[in-house]
Design a protein around this motif. Structure first.
Motif, short mmCIF file in Angstrom:
data_model
loop_
_atom_site.label_atom_id
_atom_site.label_comp_id
_atom_site.label_asym_id
_atom_site.label_seq_id
_atom_site.Cartn_x
_atom_site.Cartn_y
_atom_site.Cartn_z
N LEU A 141 17.99 53.18 -1.22
CA LEU A 141 17.93 54.25 -2.22
C LEU A 141 19.34 54.77 -2.55
CD1 LEU A 141 14.81 56.26 -1.00
CD2 LEU A 141 15.06 55.08 -3.18
N THR A 142 20.16 54.93 -1.52
CA THR A 142 21.54 55.39 -1.74
C THR A 142 22.29 54.41 -2.63
OG1 THR A 142 21.62 56.52 0.39
CG2 THR A 142 23.73 55.95 -0.61
N LYS A 143 22.14 53.12 -2.34
CA LYS A 143 22.83 52.10 -3.14
C LYS A 143 22.36 52.11 -4.59
CE LYS A 143 23.62 47.12 -3.37
NZ LYS A 143 23.28 45.79 -2.80
N ASP A 144 21.02 52.20 -4.79
CA ASP A 144 20.47 52.21 -6.15
C ASP A 144 20.95 53.41 -6.94
OD1 ASP A 144 19.15 49.88 -5.56
OD2 ASP A 144 17.19 50.82 -5.22
N ILE A 145 20.95 54.59 -6.30
CA ILE A 145 21.36 55.82 -7.00
C ILE A 145 22.84 55.78 -7.34
CG2 ILE A 145 21.69 58.31 -6.71
CD1 ILE A 145 19.06 58.35 -5.12
N GLN A 146 23.66 55.36 -6.38
CA GLN A 146 25.10 55.32 -6.63
C GLN A 146 25.46 54.31 -7.70
OE1 GLN A 146 26.71 54.64 -2.69
NE2 GLN A 146 26.92 56.83 -2.28
N GLU A 147 24.75 53.19 -7.69
CA GLU A 147 25.00 52.16 -8.70
C GLU A 147 24.61 52.64 -10.08
OE1 GLU A 147 22.80 48.12 -9.22
OE2 GLU A 147 24.40 47.78 -7.75
N SER A 148 23.45 53.34 -10.20
CA SER A 148 23.01 53.86 -11.51
C SER A 148 23.96 54.96 -11.99
CB SER A 148 21.58 54.39 -11.42
OG SER A 148 21.50 55.53 -10.58
N GLU A 149 24.45 55.78 -11.07
CA GLU A 149 25.40 56.84 -11.45
C GLU A 149 26.70 56.23 -11.96
OE1 GLU A 149 25.78 59.22 -7.96
OE2 GLU A 149 24.23 60.63 -8.58
N PHE A 150 27.18 55.18 -11.29
CA PHE A 150 28.42 54.52 -11.71
C PHE A 150 28.26 53.91 -13.10
CE2 PHE A 150 30.88 50.59 -12.07
CZ PHE A 150 32.17 51.10 -11.94
N LEU A 151 27.14 53.20 -13.30
CA LEU A 151 26.91 52.57 -14.60
C LEU A 151 26.72 53.60 -15.71
CD1 LEU A 151 24.49 49.68 -13.52
CD2 LEU A 151 26.89 49.46 -14.22
N ALA A 152 26.05 54.73 -15.38
CA ALA A 152 25.84 55.80 -16.36
C ALA A 152 27.17 56.43 -16.75
CB ALA A 152 24.90 56.85 -15.79
N LEU A 153 28.03 56.67 -15.76
CA LEU A 153 29.33 57.27 -16.04
C LEU A 153 30.19 56.33 -16.88
CD1 LEU A 153 31.17 59.69 -15.53
CD2 LEU A 153 31.95 58.59 -13.43
N GLU A 154 30.13 55.05 -16.57
CA GLU A 154 30.88 54.03 -17.31
C GLU A 154 30.43 54.00 -18.77
OE1 GLU A 154 30.40 49.81 -16.27
OE2 GLU A 154 32.50 49.90 -15.63
N LEU A 155 29.10 54.07 -18.97
CA LEU A 155 28.55 54.05 -20.33
C LEU A 155 28.90 55.33 -21.08
CD1 LEU A 155 26.91 52.55 -22.41
CD2 LEU A 155 24.81 53.42 -21.34
N GLU A 156 28.87 56.48 -20.39
CA GLU A 156 29.25 57.76 -21.01
C GLU A 156 30.68 57.71 -21.53
OE1 GLU A 156 28.44 61.75 -19.79
OE2 GLU A 156 27.06 61.06 -18.24
N GLN A 157 31.57 57.17 -20.72
CA GLN A 157 32.98 57.11 -21.12
C GLN A 157 33.16 56.21 -22.33
OE1 GLN A 157 35.00 55.96 -17.52
NE2 GLN A 157 34.99 58.03 -16.69
N LYS A 158 32.38 55.12 -22.39
CA LYS A 158 32.46 54.23 -23.55
C LYS A 158 31.99 54.95 -24.81
CE LYS A 158 30.75 49.82 -25.37
NZ LYS A 158 30.34 50.43 -26.65
N ILE A 159 30.86 55.68 -24.71
CA ILE A 159 30.34 56.43 -25.86
C ILE A 159 31.35 57.49 -26.29
CG2 ILE A 159 28.51 58.00 -26.63
CD1 ILE A 159 26.64 56.51 -24.64
N TYR A 160 31.96 58.16 -25.32
CA TYR A 160 32.94 59.20 -25.61
C TYR A 160 34.17 58.62 -26.32
CZ TYR A 160 36.06 63.18 -24.86
OH TYR A 160 36.93 64.22 -25.04
N LYS A 161 34.64 57.46 -25.84
CA LYS A 161 35.80 56.82 -26.47
C LYS A 161 35.48 56.39 -27.89
CE LYS A 161 38.01 55.22 -22.21
NZ LYS A 161 38.35 54.04 -21.36
N ASP A 162 34.26 55.88 -28.10
CA ASP A 162 33.85 55.47 -29.46
C ASP A 162 33.83 56.67 -30.40
OD1 ASP A 162 33.57 52.88 -28.64
OD2 ASP A 162 31.40 52.96 -28.34
N LEU A 163 33.38 57.83 -29.87
CA LEU A 163 33.37 59.05 -30.68
C LEU A 163 34.79 59.48 -31.02
CD1 LEU A 163 31.85 61.44 -31.96
CD2 LEU A 163 31.95 62.60 -29.73
N CYS A 164 35.69 59.43 -30.03
CA CYS A 164 37.09 59.78 -30.28
C CYS A 164 37.72 58.86 -31.31
CB CYS A 164 37.89 59.71 -28.97
SG CYS A 164 37.46 60.99 -27.78
N LYS A 165 37.36 57.58 -31.26
CA LYS A 165 37.86 56.62 -32.24
C LYS A 165 37.39 56.98 -33.64
CE LYS A 165 38.07 51.63 -33.09
NZ LYS A 165 37.59 50.29 -32.64
N GLU A 166 36.13 57.42 -33.73
CA GLU A 166 35.57 57.82 -35.02
C GLU A 166 36.30 59.04 -35.56
OE1 GLU A 166 32.84 57.09 -38.08
OE2 GLU A 166 33.04 55.97 -36.22
#
Length: 490
Positions: A141-166
């Motif tokens: 459970l710890t591994k699954d949660i940490q992995e999902s949090e990492f991927l979510a944070l990575e995706l958030e930063q991508k969306i944020y950078k795309d917005l800044c580019k816009e």
């Protein structure tokens, strides 16, 4: 948006330049909507903490966030199961950054988990009061949660950078709109203060070297006096090519520096496009405004007050042109009287003969006024005062002439200097100027408040006795009240 729609209805050409086209407004509104849709209004200060992007923006981000919530529900169920299997009621599942999710029980109950046959509880840490265990389920459970949090944070930063580019792609439009809004803001504020404070529209003169100010006022001092329910005394200023230099003398506290500053402020307000504090004004456009006002030093650079005074004066001499406006206040006071007078006269002559710009030159050197015997174009100005018995009443009006004196002792009295010192100063002033032993008094009773109080009361009584109520005008009566208040109460 509403502001630009209002501007569109005006027929003024300058307002038309501030209007935005519909296409630009539409792009900005779309960008605004995109930002509001994407960014969480309660976002953390640091983007790496996550939760910056709103829900519903990206399905994959929502799924990754849901994994954490689903797994936390599984952890709650696991805790209930572990309590049931071990019969340890205070068993808790906790989290830290070192172990992830783990089981914690008191030390006396640790043996129940170690001896349990249904589940494998691995002891990972003992503390003073508790024992901590790990299980394969919790590790997963710890591994699954940490992995999902990492991927979510990575995706958030991508969306944020795309917005800044816009946003960056619209930087030209944003900059244009910002400049227009800034102009509107300045114009609106100019209009507000001009209407509120009864400012007037100045007339712009095509010729250089013209100042024609009627009833000019200092906007800051005027506002300060309003708080005390007092009126500012306005003054005129009329200068041109044949009347380009005013040599001003006047008592301390009479209003010289205020007049100098208000003239410069009115010129500056005119050139930034604002109405001015006056009844009327006709002004040339000046290329520069130079001022040498007040005493200052620069200890960090090893410059004394006089050195700073000379540096600033040098800048004026080297950079002023015929189209400049110059203010010099008390030039040369940072050194000896002889040196100061010599420097002041040489600078005055140079400005008049070489630069020939409009100049207000205030000084305490009355000897400098003799220069008008050789240069008739220099006008002598002073501040009007009224004598009342032994008191001086400042009228704050600029008039032709030379000051009768600096009235420094009077100002010292207004400042609250001990009456004994004031009287002694008057004695010394009336005696020969050479300092010798006969001029020194060693028996001054400076610390006896009864003497000062008695003298003060006698002064008030004598002052009132000398008044002739039948000959006093309302204006004189008001001046007398202010004098009494300043000298004996404040």
């Amino acid at each position: 948006q509403n502001i630009f729609k209002i501007l569109k209805d005006y027929h003024n050409k300058k307002f038309k330049t501030l209007y935005l086209e519909e296409s630009i407004l539409k792009k900005l509104l779309n960008l605004e909507n995109l930002i509001e849709k994407t960014i969480n209004p309660n976002t953390p200060n640091i983007i790496t903490n996550g939760d910056v992007i709103n829900a519903g923006v990206e399905p994959e981000l929502d799924r990754l966030r849901d994994i954490k919530n689903i797994k936390k529900e599984e952890i709650v169920k696991l805790q209930l199961n572990y309590v049931k299997e071990t019969q340890v009621g205070n068993l808790k599942i906790k989290f830290n950054n070192i172990h992830g999710y783990f089981i914690e029980v008191t030390n006396k109950n640790s043996s129940k988990l170690i001896e349990s046959k249904g589940k494998i509880f691995n002891l990972i840490q003992n503390t003073m009061n508790a024992s901590r265990f790990q299980t394969p389920e919790l590790l997963k459970l710890t591994k699954d949660i940490q992995e999902s949090e990492f991927l979510a944070l990575e995706l958030e930063q991508k969306i944020y950078k795309d917005l800044c580019k816009e946003i960056r792609s619209a930087s030209t439009i944003i900059s244009l709109v910002a400049k227009k809004i800034a102009n509107i803001d300045v114009i609106a504020n100019f209009a507000h203060i001009s209407k509120t404070n009864n400012y007037v529209k100045p007339k712009l003169e095509e010729k250089i070297k013209i100042i024609e100010i009627v009833d000019g006022r200092h906007p800051i001092v005027e506002e300060s006096l309003k708080k005390d329910a007092l009126n500012f005394i306005p003054n005129n200023c009329s200068m041109d090519d044949k009347n380009s230099l005013w040599l001003m003398t006047g008592p301390n506290m009479a209003g010289k520096s205020t007049f100098l500053r208000q003239t410069a402020i009115i010129i500056l307000m005119n050139q930034i496009g604002c109405f001015v504090p006056a009844s009327s004004a006709s002004l040339s456009i000046f290329d520069k405004i130079f001022t040498r006002i007040g005493a200052s030093d620069n200890l960090a650079k090893g410059m004394s007050t006089f050195m700073m005074e000379m540096v600033e004066t040098s800048r004026i001499i080297n950079n002023a042109s015929e189209a400049s406006f110059v203010i010099l206040d008390e030039l040369g006071r940072g050194t000896s009287t002889q040196d100061g007078l010599a420097i002041a006269q040489s600078v005055l002559e140079y400005i008049f003969k070489r630069i020939n710009c409009l100049t207000l030159f205030a000084t305490h050197y009355k000897e400098l006024c003799k220069i008008t015997e050789h240069i008739s174009e220099i006008k002598l100005k002073t501040l009007e005062i009224k004598r009342w018995k032994n008191e001086i009443i400042f009228l704050y009006k600029v008039v032709d002439g030379i000051s009768e004196g600096s009235f420094g002792i009077h100002v010292a009295k207004l400042a609250g200097l001990k009456e004994n010192l004031i009287e002694r100063s008057r004695e010394i002033l009336s005696s020969p100027s050479d300092v010798n032993e006969k001029n020194f008094e060693l028996d001054l009773d400076l610390d006896n408040p009864q003497i000062e109080s008695k003298e003060k009361n006698e002064d008030i009584i004598n002052f009132i006795k000398d008044l002739n109520a039948d000959e006093i005008s309302p204006k004189d009566a008001l001046d007398i009240l202010y004098t009494l208040k300043k000298n004996f109460i404040d």
